[in-house]
Write an enzyme that holds these catalytic residues in place. Sequence first.
Site, mmCIF file in Angstrom:
data_model
loop_
_atom_site.group_PDB
_atom_site.id
_atom_site.type_symbol
_atom_site.label_atom_id
_atom_site.label_comp_id
_atom_site.label_asym_id
_atom_site.label_seq_id
_atom_site.Cartn_x
_atom_site.Cartn_y
_atom_site.Cartn_z
ATOM 1 N N HIS A 53 1.619 -3.227 16.930
ATOM 2 C CA HIS A 53 2.164 -4.430 16.330
ATOM 3 C C HIS A 53 1.212 -5.610 16.522
ATOM 4 O O HIS A 53 0.218 -5.530 17.240
ATOM 5 C CB HIS A 53 3.537 -4.738 16.932
ATOM 6 N N GLU A 55 1.439 -8.423 18.154
ATOM 7 C CA GLU A 55 1.263 -8.951 19.502
ATOM 8 C C GLU A 55 0.278 -8.108 20.312
ATOM 9 O O GLU A 55 -0.525 -8.637 21.084
ATOM 10 C CB GLU A 55 2.620 -9.015 20.211
ATOM 11 N N CYS A 82 9.777 -7.636 18.941
ATOM 12 C CA CYS A 82 10.790 -6.583 19.060
ATOM 13 C C CYS A 82 11.133 -6.336 20.523
ATOM 14 O O CYS A 82 10.325 -6.552 21.430
ATOM 15 C CB CYS A 82 10.312 -5.294 18.391
ATOM 16 N N ALA A 161 4.890 -6.960 -19.535
ATOM 17 C CA ALA A 161 3.926 -7.723 -20.327
ATOM 18 C C ALA A 161 4.512 -7.917 -21.715
ATOM 19 O O ALA A 161 5.134 -7.004 -22.272
ATOM 20 C CB ALA A 161 2.590 -6.997 -20.402
ATOM 21 N N ARG A 191 1.263 -3.202 -7.416
ATOM 22 C CA ARG A 191 1.741 -1.854 -7.090
ATOM 23 C C ARG A 191 1.413 -1.479 -5.647
ATOM 24 O O ARG A 191 2.233 -0.863 -4.954
ATOM 25 C CB ARG A 191 1.118 -0.835 -8.047
ATOM 26 N N LEU A 211 1.053 5.522 -12.964
ATOM 27 C CA LEU A 211 1.805 4.707 -12.005
ATOM 28 C C LEU A 211 1.153 4.690 -10.622
ATOM 29 O O LEU A 211 1.835 4.735 -9.595
ATOM 30 C CB LEU A 211 3.261 5.200 -11.906
ATOM 31 N N GLU A 289 8.827 -1.275 -13.764
ATOM 32 C CA GLU A 289 7.882 -1.533 -14.849
ATOM 33 C C GLU A 289 8.397 -1.126 -16.230
ATOM 34 O O GLU A 289 7.631 -1.035 -17.177
ATOM 35 C CB GLU A 289 6.542 -0.846 -14.546
#
Length: 351
Positions: A53, A55, A82, A161, A191, A211, A289
């Site tokens: 993590h 930290e 955490c 689009a 993506r 994709l 999409e």
Amino acid sequence: MDSTFNEFFMQRCLELAAMGAGHAAPNPMVGAVLVHQQRIIGEGYHQQYGQAHAEVNCINSVAPEDKDLISRATMYVSLEPCAHHGKTPPCADLIVENKIPHVVIGCQDTFSKVAGKGIEKLKKAGISVETGVLEAECRNLNRRFFNFHERKRPYVILKWAQTRNGLMAADDFKPVRISNTYTDRLVHRWRSEEMSILVGTGTAIHDNPKLNTRLWPGKDPVRLVIDKALKVPHEYHVWDGSVPTIFISGRSADSEGTSEIMQLDFYDDLLPQLLDQLHKKNIISVLVEGGPHVLEQFIESELWDECRIITGPGTLKGGKPAPVLTNAALTDTYTLDTDRVDIYHRQADGM
């Protein structure tokens, strides 16, 4: 340290955290900075899910000659450390072990296994804790993570689009060039930052899309294909096994390789079922999409959070109209060469 310095160093935490986009999920993006007498002596961010993590990386980055300053430094961290054992040990324990006397936190973690427990552990160890520095910015950076745990569903981003006269495709579904090469690359970056990408049967059949993120370095999202009758031909890209793919179908079928068949009830509201199943699979975000019908279903169901619309300079004489957003607020707009990019967020309850 005064609020100006606090915000300055928290902004650096946010810059670091954002570098984990597309890699930290389903964990949150987190940045951490260690400061001694207004000098940064260490910094780090959560680079990869399942690994150290922010930290830990921050403390490990401190140069040998500055190690003795750790116990006199202030740690800035964009999200509450955490306090539970997951894939890595609790970061709150690490801060206590290193005798860091002061911690400044951007926002509290609302995930049930943390949710104030990290702050409580620090305070019980005698550490001075400040919270709420650039809180809105810190929550916004991890809006996918917070949405997932607070609303119990993935964060949904719609994307399409359209031409200058508001059309998405030709009537005959033949390929039409709408966006330019710069926004094409931008879409592939988008993506890479999400855990999954979704299309409907029509798009899968008419466009035969891959994709993936071939135009941008990054991890390919899990492909989601709504295909009620499993009509998409097996020689199409979505069946090629190159990327984990889930077909959402109304019929049962055996999974094949990296392709999974998720059977849902198409006679009931489909999208809540789908989002619930994705939540159970720990998929925290979905980039939708298209095509128009699928996008409209998300809009009508109010099951979307963000929308990204690319408008190209050209027009079509006839074709498929783009969806119409409702209950939406324009939050950003910019141009990339010939294309305009508009970012909307759904006006909703506090996310």
